[in-house]
Design a protein around this motif. Structure first.
Motif, short mmCIF file in Angstrom:
data_model
loop_
_atom_site.label_atom_id
_atom_site.label_comp_id
_atom_site.label_asym_id
_atom_site.label_seq_id
_atom_site.Cartn_x
_atom_site.Cartn_y
_atom_site.Cartn_z
N THR A 295 0.86 -1.18 0.00
CA THR A 295 0.00 0.00 0.00
C THR A 295 0.90 1.23 0.00
OG1 THR A 295 -0.04 0.15 2.40
CG2 THR A 295 -1.74 -1.23 1.36
N VAL A 296 0.33 2.39 -0.25
CA VAL A 296 1.11 3.63 -0.22
C VAL A 296 1.71 3.84 1.16
CG1 VAL A 296 0.98 6.14 -0.40
CG2 VAL A 296 -0.22 4.70 -2.07
N ILE A 297 0.93 3.59 2.19
CA ILE A 297 1.39 3.78 3.57
C ILE A 297 2.55 2.82 3.88
CG2 ILE A 297 0.76 3.49 5.99
CD1 ILE A 297 -2.02 4.51 5.26
N MET A 298 2.43 1.59 3.46
CA MET A 298 3.48 0.61 3.71
C MET A 298 4.78 1.01 2.99
SD MET A 298 3.38 -3.51 3.06
CE MET A 298 1.94 -3.69 4.11
N ASP A 299 4.64 1.49 1.76
CA ASP A 299 5.81 1.91 0.99
C ASP A 299 6.50 3.09 1.66
OD1 ASP A 299 7.61 1.85 -1.17
OD2 ASP A 299 6.44 3.37 -2.26
N GLU A 300 5.72 4.04 2.13
CA GLU A 300 6.29 5.22 2.80
C GLU A 300 7.02 4.82 4.07
OE1 GLU A 300 2.93 7.72 3.40
OE2 GLU A 300 2.97 8.56 1.35
N LYS A 301 6.43 3.91 4.84
CA LYS A 301 7.06 3.47 6.09
C LYS A 301 8.34 2.68 5.81
CE LYS A 301 7.25 3.48 10.50
NZ LYS A 301 7.33 4.74 11.26
N PHE A 302 8.30 1.86 4.78
CA PHE A 302 9.49 1.08 4.41
C PHE A 302 10.64 2.04 4.07
CE2 PHE A 302 10.54 -3.32 3.07
CZ PHE A 302 11.82 -3.10 2.61
N ASP A 303 10.36 3.04 3.25
CA ASP A 303 11.39 4.00 2.85
C ASP A 303 11.90 4.80 4.04
OD1 ASP A 303 11.11 3.13 0.27
OD2 ASP A 303 9.86 4.82 -0.39
N GLU A 304 11.04 5.03 5.01
CA GLU A 304 11.43 5.76 6.21
C GLU A 304 12.39 4.95 7.07
OE1 GLU A 304 9.32 6.98 10.42
OE2 GLU A 304 8.10 7.12 8.59
N LEU A 305 12.15 3.64 7.17
CA LEU A 305 12.94 2.78 8.03
C LEU A 305 14.23 2.29 7.38
CD1 LEU A 305 10.03 0.61 9.44
CD2 LEU A 305 11.32 2.34 10.70
N LEU A 306 14.28 2.29 6.06
CA LEU A 306 15.39 1.68 5.34
C LEU A 306 16.76 2.29 5.66
CD1 LEU A 306 16.12 -0.51 3.32
CD2 LEU A 306 15.75 1.16 1.47
N PRO A 307 16.91 3.62 5.68
CA PRO A 307 18.25 4.19 5.94
C PRO A 307 18.86 3.71 7.25
CG PRO A 307 16.78 5.88 5.10
CD PRO A 307 15.92 4.68 5.39
N GLU A 308 18.04 3.59 8.28
CA GLU A 308 18.55 3.11 9.57
C GLU A 308 19.04 1.67 9.45
OE1 GLU A 308 16.90 2.05 14.05
OE2 GLU A 308 15.69 3.27 12.72
N LYS A 309 18.33 0.86 8.69
CA LYS A 309 18.71 -0.54 8.54
C LYS A 309 19.99 -0.70 7.73
CE LYS A 309 15.39 -2.49 10.83
NZ LYS A 309 15.69 -3.29 12.05
N LEU A 310 20.22 0.18 6.77
CA LEU A 310 21.41 0.08 5.91
C LEU A 310 22.64 0.70 6.55
CD1 LEU A 310 19.93 0.74 2.37
CD2 LEU A 310 20.48 -1.44 3.47
N LYS A 311 22.47 1.43 7.64
CA LYS A 311 23.59 1.93 8.45
C LYS A 311 24.61 2.70 7.61
CE LYS A 311 23.03 -2.04 11.52
NZ LYS A 311 23.66 -3.29 12.03
#
Length: 278
Positions: free
Chosen positions: A253-269
């Motif tokens: 969903t749009v909301i899921m995509d936005e949240k994924f993009d928000e969390l990704l930078p922290e995960k990639l360190k």
């Protein structure tokens, strides 16, 4: 982590959906129980080719590796799926078992999903060739979700939103996808390691096979590359719609995509690793 708006704040009630075996604080499939110490001391040979990925990230990597290593054989177009499956051994899986793999003739192709910290010491010390494949995490998550729903022994019945929670909170088999990838990315300059991307395989199969062959120590002639491409395209299992790059767009969903993009930078360190999403 805070769950995405519109997503549940916790996974489904069946917390341990696969009766995971926890080793070094990482969830593993139950068939790994009792063999991790033996794996750490597994006898590695210099001419081994290890194909490694997180589940669903290295889809078909072992098949491509086998095909490349047998590309000089006459009649590759007639090669059966059974011969490919028998030619690649899954390290931690119950069949055929570690003892059988130890005694196979060289060169061996050995597949595993185990994270870097759990691999045989000789693999970590680059005493063999390692081919590692990564894939954009959105497609990995959706493909792993489908896998959980498809496999009868798992019988996963929860929603994608709940699986999203699991994926970002290390509550799946083989631990965190991001840590799995980054542990290898740190070693990307090592001579005996080749890191490939799933998206490159789908984009230009011929170039992908030439890169893989060169790393293994082979030089493919143009006719061999064409034969491999023709064989690959003729096999329906390698060309399923659900395995295409960007399939996540049919799930998110749009909301899921936005949240994924928000969390990704922290995960990639702050890693230099980048993914292709379409």
């Amino acid at each position: 982590m805070a769950a995405p708006r519109g997503l549940l704040h916790s996974p489904c009630s069946d917390e341990n959906i696969m009766h995971y075996y926890v080793f070094k604080d990482i969830r593993l499939p139950p068939f790994c129980r009792g063999k991790m110490e033996e794996i750490s001391e597994f006898d590695v040979r210099e001419d081994d080719v290890w194909v490694i990925s997180y589940p669903r990230a290295g889809l078909w990597l072992e098949d491509v590796t086998y095909l490349v290593m047998h590309s000089t054989e006459v009649g590759i177009g007639d090669m059966s799926q059974e011969s490919i499956e028998n030619g690649v051994q899954f390290l931690e899986y119950p069949h055929p078992g570690l003892e059988t793999i130890k005694n196979l003739p060289s060169p061996r192709i050995i597949k595993t999903h185990l994270p870097y910290c759990m691999l045989p010491r000789a693999v970590q010390e680059a005493h063999c060739k390692v081919v590692y494949m990564c894939r954009n995490p959105k497609d990995v998550m959706c493909s792993f979700y489908d896998f959980h729903r498809m496999v009868k022994i798992v019988n996963y019945k929860c929603t994608l939103s709940q699986f999203f929670y699991r994926f970002f909170n290390h509550k799946l088999g083989y631990g965190s996808y991001f840590e799995h990838v980054l542990d290898w990315w740190k070693h990307k300059e090592e001579e005996n390691l080749l890191i490939l991307k799933y998206e490159d395989m789908k984009k230009n199969f011929g170039e992908f096979t030439r890169t893989l062959a060169k790393f293994i120590g082979m030089q493919l002639m143009p006719e061999q590359v064409r034969n491999l491409e023709n064989y690959w395209m003729s096999q329906s299992q390698y060309n399923k719609r659900e395995d295409r790059v960007g399939q996540w767009k049919s799930y998110f969903t749009v909301i899921m995509d936005e949240k994924f993009d928000e969390l990704l930078p922290e995960k990639l360190k702050r890693s230099t690793l980048q993914f292709d999403y379409q």
